[in-house]
Write a protein that holds these residues in place. Structure first.
Motif, mmCIF file in Angstrom:
data_model
loop_
_atom_site.group_PDB
_atom_site.id
_atom_site.type_symbol
_atom_site.label_atom_id
_atom_site.label_comp_id
_atom_site.label_asym_id
_atom_site.label_seq_id
_atom_site.Cartn_x
_atom_site.Cartn_y
_atom_site.Cartn_z
ATOM 1 N N LYS A 153 22.170 40.092 54.427
ATOM 2 C CA LYS A 153 23.535 41.697 54.603
ATOM 3 C C LYS A 153 22.932 42.225 54.617
ATOM 4 C CE LYS A 153 27.460 40.242 52.802
ATOM 5 N NZ LYS A 153 28.718 39.565 51.934
ATOM 6 N N GLY B 94 26.969 53.048 34.711
ATOM 7 C CA GLY B 94 27.024 52.177 36.413
ATOM 8 C C GLY B 94 26.198 52.447 37.876
ATOM 9 N N ALA C 67 30.463 52.967 42.961
ATOM 10 C CA ALA C 67 30.947 53.881 42.488
ATOM 11 C C ALA C 67 29.923 55.174 41.803
ATOM 12 C CB ALA C 67 32.111 53.008 41.436
ATOM 13 N N GLY D 259 23.408 47.905 41.931
ATOM 14 C CA GLY D 259 24.880 47.342 41.074
ATOM 15 C C GLY D 259 24.840 45.434 41.813
ATOM 16 N N LEU D 260 26.547 45.620 42.984
ATOM 17 C CA LEU D 260 25.979 44.019 42.667
ATOM 18 C C LEU D 260 25.854 44.639 44.551
ATOM 19 C CD1 LEU D 260 29.873 43.489 42.568
ATOM 20 C CD2 LEU D 260 27.915 42.099 42.348
ATOM 21 N N VAL E 164 24.670 50.983 27.878
ATOM 22 C CA VAL E 164 25.227 51.658 27.214
ATOM 23 C C VAL E 164 26.290 50.498 25.961
ATOM 24 C CG1 VAL E 164 27.168 53.239 27.452
ATOM 25 C CG2 VAL E 164 25.356 53.964 28.822
ATOM 26 N N ASP F 189 36.621 44.137 45.255
ATOM 27 C CA ASP F 189 36.917 44.940 46.045
ATOM 28 C C ASP F 189 36.256 45.189 46.535
ATOM 29 O OD1 ASP F 189 39.093 45.911 47.760
ATOM 30 O OD2 ASP F 189 39.861 47.851 47.153
ATOM 31 N N VAL G 10 27.780 46.006 55.528
ATOM 32 C CA VAL G 10 28.646 45.432 54.707
ATOM 33 C C VAL G 10 30.095 45.552 54.710
ATOM 34 C CG1 VAL G 10 26.593 45.367 53.486
ATOM 35 C CG2 VAL G 10 28.463 46.923 52.475
ATOM 36 N N ASP H 94 21.833 52.388 33.701
ATOM 37 C CA ASP H 94 21.753 50.868 33.945
ATOM 38 C C ASP H 94 20.913 50.080 33.300
ATOM 39 O OD1 ASP H 94 24.201 49.760 36.973
ATOM 40 O OD2 ASP H 94 22.611 48.472 36.262
ATOM 41 N N LYS H 95 22.040 48.834 32.955
ATOM 42 C CA LYS H 95 20.861 48.240 32.442
ATOM 43 C C LYS H 95 20.446 47.258 33.623
ATOM 44 C CE LYS H 95 25.121 44.690 32.911
ATOM 45 N NZ LYS H 95 26.560 43.718 32.595
ATOM 46 N N VAL I 2 32.772 47.758 48.693
ATOM 47 C CA VAL I 2 31.918 49.065 48.584
ATOM 48 C C VAL I 2 32.619 50.385 49.183
ATOM 49 C CG1 VAL I 2 29.585 50.148 49.331
ATOM 50 C CG2 VAL I 2 29.972 47.909 48.853
ATOM 51 N N GLN J 12 34.352 46.406 28.091
ATOM 52 C CA GLN J 12 33.390 46.806 26.606
ATOM 53 C C GLN J 12 33.397 46.738 25.696
ATOM 54 O OE1 GLN J 12 30.162 47.834 28.277
ATOM 55 N NE2 GLN J 12 30.785 47.430 31.038
ATOM 56 N N ASP K 28 28.582 33.579 50.353
ATOM 57 C CA ASP K 28 27.137 34.292 50.027
ATOM 58 C C ASP K 28 26.142 33.362 49.175
ATOM 59 O OD1 ASP K 28 27.556 36.633 51.103
ATOM 60 O OD2 ASP K 28 27.683 38.343 49.310
ATOM 61 N N TYR L 121 32.997 41.708 36.226
ATOM 62 C CA TYR L 121 31.376 40.980 35.718
ATOM 63 C C TYR L 121 32.263 39.418 34.535
ATOM 64 C CZ TYR L 121 28.316 43.820 37.787
ATOM 65 O OH TYR L 121 27.541 44.699 38.798
ATOM 66 N N ASP M 29 36.066 48.673 40.598
ATOM 67 C CA ASP M 29 35.757 47.899 40.730
ATOM 68 C C ASP M 29 36.797 47.880 39.277
ATOM 69 O OD1 ASP M 29 35.625 46.901 42.582
ATOM 70 O OD2 ASP M 29 33.520 45.129 42.709
ATOM 71 N N GLY N 151 31.530 53.933 36.101
ATOM 72 C CA GLY N 151 31.627 52.704 37.182
ATOM 73 C C GLY N 151 31.046 51.537 36.986
HETATM 74 P P1 FAD Z 1 29.294 47.176 40.373
HETATM 75 O O1 FAD Z 1 28.638 47.138 41.740
HETATM 76 O O2 FAD Z 1 29.324 45.987 39.895
HETATM 77 O O3 FAD Z 1 28.206 48.032 40.274
HETATM 78 C C1 FAD Z 1 28.860 48.357 38.384
HETATM 79 C C2 FAD Z 1 26.963 48.415 38.044
HETATM 80 O O4 FAD Z 1 26.990 49.324 35.778
HETATM 81 C C3 FAD Z 1 26.165 47.226 37.612
HETATM 82 O O5 FAD Z 1 24.397 47.967 38.526
HETATM 83 C C4 FAD Z 1 26.190 47.419 35.939
HETATM 84 O O6 FAD Z 1 24.924 47.157 35.173
HETATM 85 C C5 FAD Z 1 26.566 48.814 35.335
HETATM 86 N N1 FAD Z 1 26.676 48.337 34.175
HETATM 87 C C6 FAD Z 1 28.143 47.497 33.886
HETATM 88 N N2 FAD Z 1 27.983 47.981 32.207
HETATM 89 C C7 FAD Z 1 27.042 48.670 31.881
HETATM 90 C C8 FAD Z 1 26.540 48.951 30.766
HETATM 91 N N3 FAD Z 1 27.512 49.209 29.755
HETATM 92 N N4 FAD Z 1 25.562 49.684 30.671
HETATM 93 C C9 FAD Z 1 25.015 50.198 31.938
HETATM 94 N N5 FAD Z 1 25.240 49.771 33.120
HETATM 95 C C10 FAD Z 1 26.221 49.057 33.484
HETATM 96 N N6 FAD Z 1 32.164 44.323 49.357
HETATM 97 C C11 FAD Z 1 31.709 45.020 50.122
HETATM 98 O O7 FAD Z 1 32.423 45.558 51.622
HETATM 99 N N7 FAD Z 1 31.460 43.969 51.625
HETATM 100 C C12 FAD Z 1 30.576 42.941 51.161
HETATM 101 O O8 FAD Z 1 29.950 42.238 51.989
HETATM 102 C C13 FAD Z 1 30.236 42.519 49.387
HETATM 103 N N8 FAD Z 1 29.566 41.514 49.277
HETATM 104 C C14 FAD Z 1 29.643 41.210 47.834
HETATM 105 C C15 FAD Z 1 29.600 40.194 47.437
HETATM 106 C C16 FAD Z 1 29.667 39.732 46.235
HETATM 107 C C17 FAD Z 1 27.789 38.374 45.934
HETATM 108 C C18 FAD Z 1 29.871 40.272 45.479
HETATM 109 C C19 FAD Z 1 30.555 39.655 44.257
HETATM 110 C C20 FAD Z 1 30.745 41.582 45.473
HETATM 111 C C21 FAD Z 1 30.452 41.872 47.216
HETATM 112 N N9 FAD Z 1 30.926 42.853 46.830
HETATM 113 C C22 FAD Z 1 31.593 43.212 48.999
HETATM 114 C C23 FAD Z 1 31.776 44.126 46.603
HETATM 115 C C24 FAD Z 1 31.197 45.088 45.921
HETATM 116 O O9 FAD Z 1 30.321 44.690 45.451
HETATM 117 C C25 FAD Z 1 32.168 46.279 45.101
HETATM 118 O O10 FAD Z 1 33.448 46.015 45.426
HETATM 119 C C26 FAD Z 1 31.585 47.251 44.657
HETATM 120 O O11 FAD Z 1 29.285 46.791 43.964
HETATM 121 C C27 FAD Z 1 32.234 47.304 43.344
HETATM 122 O O12 FAD Z 1 31.140 49.054 43.406
HETATM 123 P P2 FAD Z 1 30.846 49.106 41.866
HETATM 124 O O13 FAD Z 1 30.168 50.595 41.677
HETATM 125 O O14 FAD Z 1 32.249 49.708 41.184
HETATM 126 O O15 FAD Z 1 30.732 47.524 40.811
#
Ligand code: FAD
Ligand code: SF4
Length: 471
Positions: free
Chosen positions: A193, A153, A157, A183-184, A219, A449, A97, A176-177, A451, A405, A300, A242, A443, A238
């Motif tokens: 993908k 999370g 991350a 996550g994403l 949380v 940003d 990705v 994670d919830k 992955v 939050q 997507d 959202y 993020d 992490g």
């Molecule tokens: P996230 O992946 O958002 O994970 C955060 C996690 O925290 C989630 O699982 C959430 O449930 C959990 N969480 C939040 N609050 C709580 C709480 N209070 N208690 C418990 N759990 C909680 N990037 C790429 O590099 N390539 C791509 O092709 C790409 N495609 C994308 C397509 C879409 C539709 C989207 C929306 C994003 C895309 N991205 C892509 C961006 C990429 O997915 C994100 O930058 C990356 O996932 C961020 O990682 P993260 O761990 O910071 O957050």
């Protein structure tokens, strides 16, 4: 095996073949086939092994790219996979990705005239092949420190942070919830993908490394932040971004208008069997769909709608094609699959019928004005250019902002003026927040940003946590 420095002239860059369109249009499966062994060896052999590899610098996790390309070329997959995990916690995901044309491959010396080395696909091959061969991370020499860290999370991350902590003898417990990790990666990025099985396999690997997952646990609702601070030696946040950005136009809350992420999540839930009620599924079969936005999330959505059997799918974007933020590769894939693109159109309101249902989206034409402070040319509306695009459903894919939050302020976790958690790599303990026991990355710190950047920050934060805990 000797190095043929002119291999890149004899052997062209080859990308893996795509599945036939008739499959791509109806199935939620990855569209790219995998390389086979001879292809990997030929393509990896194109690497010049530059003395100062730009690809490594441009890769956000600074992968040892020429080194594992060489190992792959020599068929030394188990050594290659060990090396690749020294810098990356989810190489098989990044290989699938990452926007490689903007990162590693964009910086490849061969890029201009000969075509960059296919770095991403070889990275994916190495990990997939190693798993097939039964490889698992070997933590038998890791000495347990007795320390425990709560990771909030299970996105890239959080997972990257947990990975580095586990390898350092610190026990991570990931909350994670959602009912699955990723996550994403699992609930945002569609299966064409990144197939869902990739993260399910990773969950088993992480569990084998001693990472504990407490899923379906939010949380602030199912467990308090105070409890985590009390029970664990440190906490990593992490939590991603959202808050959905809105268009600010008339009737954007009307029935038939959707935010991009809930739409994608509903489709992921169906594929994963997590749907709680039939009505939770957002189905565009037979519908005229207009997706607003020009980024990867918009791509997507349009491609998901095609696979659901939509009658017609239009992507409407307010700038021209050249200024679209999305990956060119994904735009090309969407076009191949039947998506129609309309450029220089700005939405001004959803058209409703007498019963209040969406029947179209009113747009005005734009032209690009002078560049703003960031050098980006803003769209300027052309007066009198209104038109209505017929639509049964409209999807808003305008991006995401952090959603702080409530417990963050209560525990002294400061945010910047864009609601991002304040945490710096250059701090004494990298990615420590204004609450010394709490670290953050991905993020939630950078804003939406990639992955690979989330992985980088999760890994660095884990190092910061271990320094802070003096282990
Ligand atoms: P996230 O992946 O958002 O994970 C955060 C996690 O925290 C989630 O699982 C959430 O449930 C959990 N969480 C939040 N609050 C709580 C709480 N209070 N208690 C418990 N759990 C909680 N990037 C790429 O590099 N390539 C791509 O092709 C790409 N495609 C994308 C397509 C879409 C539709 C989207 C929306 C994003 C895309 N991205 C892509 C961006 C990429 O997915 C994100 O930058 C990356 O996932 C961020 O990682 P993260 O761990 O910071 O957050
Ligand atoms: Fe390229 Fe991403 Fe892999 Fe780095 S992690 S080598 S940028 S595909």
């Amino acid at each position: 095996m000797s190095q043929n420095v002119f291999q890149f002239i004899d052997v062209q860059r080859v990308d893996p073949p795509k599945k036939p369109l008739k499959i791509r249009k109806i199935q939620f499966v990855e569209i790219y086939e995998s390389f086979n062994k001879p292809q990997v060896e030929m393509q990896a052999d194109r690497c010049l092994e530059c003395g100062n590899p730009y690809c490594e610098w441009k890769c956000p996790v600074h992968n040892y790219i020429p080194n594992w390309l060489k190992l792959a070329k020599e068929g030394r997959i188990l050594e290659a996979v060990e090396l690749s995990h020294q810098t990356n916690s989810l190489p098989e995901v990044c290989g699938r990705v990452c926007p490689q044309d903007r990162l590693c491959e964009g910086a490849c010396t061969l890029n201009d005239r000969f075509g960059a080395v296919t770095i991403g696909n070889i990275e994916k091959y190495i990990t997939d092949k190693a798993f097939e061969m039964g490889w698992k991370p070997d933590l038998s020499n890791v000495v347990k420190t007795g320390k425990r860290v709560a990771v909030i999370g299970a996105g890239p991350a959080g997972l990257a942070c947990a990975d580095v902590l586990a390898r350092g003898g610190v026990t991570p417990v990931v909350f994670d919830k959602y009912p699955e990790i990723g996550g994403l990666l699992t609930f945002g990025i569609p299966s064409f993908k990144l197939e869902k099985e990739v993260m399910q396999r990773r969950r088993e690997i992480f569990q084998g490394m001693g990472v504990e997952f407490r899923l379906e646990t939010e949380v602030g609702r199912d467990v308090t932040f105070a409890d985590l601070l009390g029970e664990f030696d440190a906490v990593f946040l992490g939590v991603g971004t959202y808050k959905y950005m809105k268009g600010g136009f008339a009737n954007e809350e009307a029935p038939g208008v959707y935010d991009a992420l809930p739409y994608l999540i509903s489709n992921a839930n169906r594929l994963l069997g997590f749907e709680k009620a039939q009505s939770d599924y957002i189905d565009f079969a037979g519908k005229q769909v207009v997706v607003l936005g020009g980024g990867d999330t918009a791509m997507d959505c349009v491609r998901t709608a095609i696979r659901q059997g939509a009658a017609k799918v239009i992507c409407a974007y307010r700038r021209d094609e050249e200024n679209m933020p999305g990956s060119k590769r994904e735009v090309k894939n969407a076009r191949e699959e039947g998506v129609e693109f309309m450029f220089n159109l700005q939405p001004i309101g959803v058209e409703l019928d007498a019963s209040g249902h969406t029947v179209g989206i009113k747009v005005v034409s734009t032209e690009l004005g002078a560049p703003d402070a960031n050098g980006r040319r803003n769209p300027v509306v052309i007066e009198g250019s209104e038109q209505v695009l017929p639509a049964d459903v409209v999807v808003m894919a305008f991006g995401f902002q952090p959603n702080p939050q409530p417990w963050m302020a209560e525990y002294g976790i400061e945010l910047d003026n864009r609601d991002r958690i304040k945490a710096r790599e250059q701090a004494e303990y990298p990615f420590q927040t204004s609450n010394p026991k709490v670290f953050a990355g991905g993020d939630a710190v950078r804003g939406s940003d990639l992955v690979v950047t989330a992985i980088y920050e999760g890994r660095k934060a884990a190092e910061g946590i271990m320094d802070y805990l003096a282990v």
